[in-house]
Design a protein around this motif. Structure first.
Motif, PDB file in Angstrom:
ATOM      1  N   ALA A  13      -5.491 -36.614   1.491  1.00 53.68           N
ATOM      2  CA  ALA A  13      -4.543 -36.394   0.397  1.00 53.68           C
ATOM      3  C   ALA A  13      -3.235 -37.141   0.616  1.00 53.68           C
ATOM      4  N   GLY A  14      -3.105 -37.784   1.778  1.00 47.81           N
ATOM      5  CA  GLY A  14      -1.879 -38.535   2.076  1.00 47.81           C
ATOM      6  C   GLY A  14      -0.676 -37.636   2.292  1.00 47.81           C
ATOM      7  N   ALA A  19       5.292 -32.137   4.442  1.00 46.35           N
ATOM      8  CA  ALA A  19       5.156 -32.121   2.978  1.00 46.35           C
ATOM      9  C   ALA A  19       4.340 -30.917   2.525  1.00 46.35           C
ATOM     10  N   VAL A  20       3.281 -30.602   3.275  1.00 40.66           N
ATOM     11  CA  VAL A  20       2.456 -29.452   2.932  1.00 40.66           C
ATOM     12  C   VAL A  20       3.247 -28.160   3.076  1.00 40.66           C
ATOM     13  N   GLY A  25       5.221 -23.380   1.272  1.00 39.60           N
ATOM     14  CA  GLY A  25       6.264 -22.389   1.523  1.00 39.60           C
ATOM     15  C   GLY A  25       6.287 -21.846   2.937  1.00 39.60           C
ATOM     16  N   VAL A  26       5.833 -22.660   3.901  1.00 41.82           N
ATOM     17  CA  VAL A  26       5.895 -22.269   5.314  1.00 41.82           C
ATOM     18  C   VAL A  26       6.491 -23.429   6.099  1.00 41.82           C
ATOM     19  N   ARG A  48      -3.161 -21.357  -1.713  1.00 37.16           N
ATOM     20  CA  ARG A  48      -2.225 -22.434  -2.068  1.00 37.16           C
ATOM     21  C   ARG A  48      -2.682 -23.771  -1.484  1.00 37.16           C
ATOM     22  N   LEU A  49      -3.140 -23.740  -0.243  1.00 36.22           N
ATOM     23  CA  LEU A  49      -3.598 -24.968   0.398  1.00 36.22           C
ATOM     24  C   LEU A  49      -4.831 -25.535  -0.312  1.00 36.22           C
ATOM     25  N   CYS A  50      -5.760 -24.673  -0.676  1.00 37.18           N
ATOM     26  CA  CYS A  50      -6.965 -25.130  -1.372  1.00 37.18           C
ATOM     27  C   CYS A  50      -6.609 -25.810  -2.689  1.00 37.18           C
TER      28      CYS A  50
END
Length: 252
Positions: A13-14, A19-20, A25-26, A48-50
């Motif tokens: 996803a680059g 950035a993630v 929010g962590v 959220r990650l999915c």
């Protein structure tokens, strides 16, 4: 143990851990621990990650998904069951084609009903390809053993082979066009698969009966569900075993 699937998904996803972390929010160190130690995030963060990575929870954290969750997600994937393919309105297929934004995957022996019911079928495919949609056409080899056997089992002899030939003749203007990939397969086909982005129609094949007389299951992709990816994996296996369509050979 490190979570290499999560690491790979971020790379694809680059996205950096920083950035993630900002989008989920962590803090960055927490993201790095999820990767390096294989620690499983809380469910809200997994969701959220999915969404961010476009991956299924079961793929990224297989041990975190319970059988009950999988069953629930798979039930949610199920949209409808049609008693036969003819009960699906032509307008439905047309709408699915027009609204596709990412992928159109079609697997069958002939699926000549597309050209029979949608007069501008080729034009729609080409328009989608020009708009950046990945179009994959996967139809039967008219001279292949699987098509011949299927025709015998249905009691129609060479008619199925003839329909395959006709479909390839109809599709000739699409072959070789950028964005459209076409392959010829000679596999035993248990299910015809028609996928339009997150919607998939699985048309079962029943011994001795033509596909258009058999049930069609409508699925919609849901995170954690197993039905949609199960059929998509089947498409991929046939795709990998097929050969590139050559209009010169097919139309000879």
């Amino acid at each position: 143990m490190a979570n290499e699937r999560l690491r790979s998904a971020l790379a694809a996803a680059g996205l950096t851990p920083q950035a993630v972390g900002e989008q989920v929010g962590v803090d960055t160190k927490t993201i790095e621990r999820w990767i390096s130690t294989g620690r499983t995030p809380h469910r809200a963060n997994r969701t959220r990650l999915c969404t961010l990575l476009g991956r299924d929870e079961e793929y990224l954290w297989p041990d975190a998904v319970s059988d009950a969750q999988v069953r629930s997600a798979s039930h949610a994937e199920f949209v409808d069951i049609h008693p036969n393919r003819g009960s699906i309105a032509a307008a439905t297929w047309h709408s699915l084609l027009v609204n596709a934004q990412e992928s159109i995957d079609l697997l069958a022996y002939a699926a000549s009903f597309f050209h029979d019911t949608i007069s501008d079928f080729n034009e729609l495919l080409l328009d989608k390809a020009r708009a950046g949609v990945w179009v994959r056409l996967l139809f039967g080899d008219p001279k292949g053993g699987a098509v011949q056997l299927r025709g015998e089992e249905e009691g129609i002899g060479d008619s199925l082979s003839g329909r395959c030939s006709l479909s390839w003749k109809y599709l000739a203007p699409c072959i070789g066009i950028p964005g459209v990939e076409a392959r010829v397969h000679d596999t035993t086909l248990y299910t015809s698969i028609f996928r339009f982005d997150d919607d998939l129609f699985a048309n079962t094949h029943v011994y001795g009966a033509p596909a258009n007389h058999s049930p069609v299951m409508h699925l919609h992709r849901v995170a954690g569900g197993r039905l949609f990816p199960h059929f998509l994996d089947a498409f991929a296996r046939v795709w990998d075993s097929a050969v590139q369509a050559d209009s010169t050979t097919l139309l000879a």
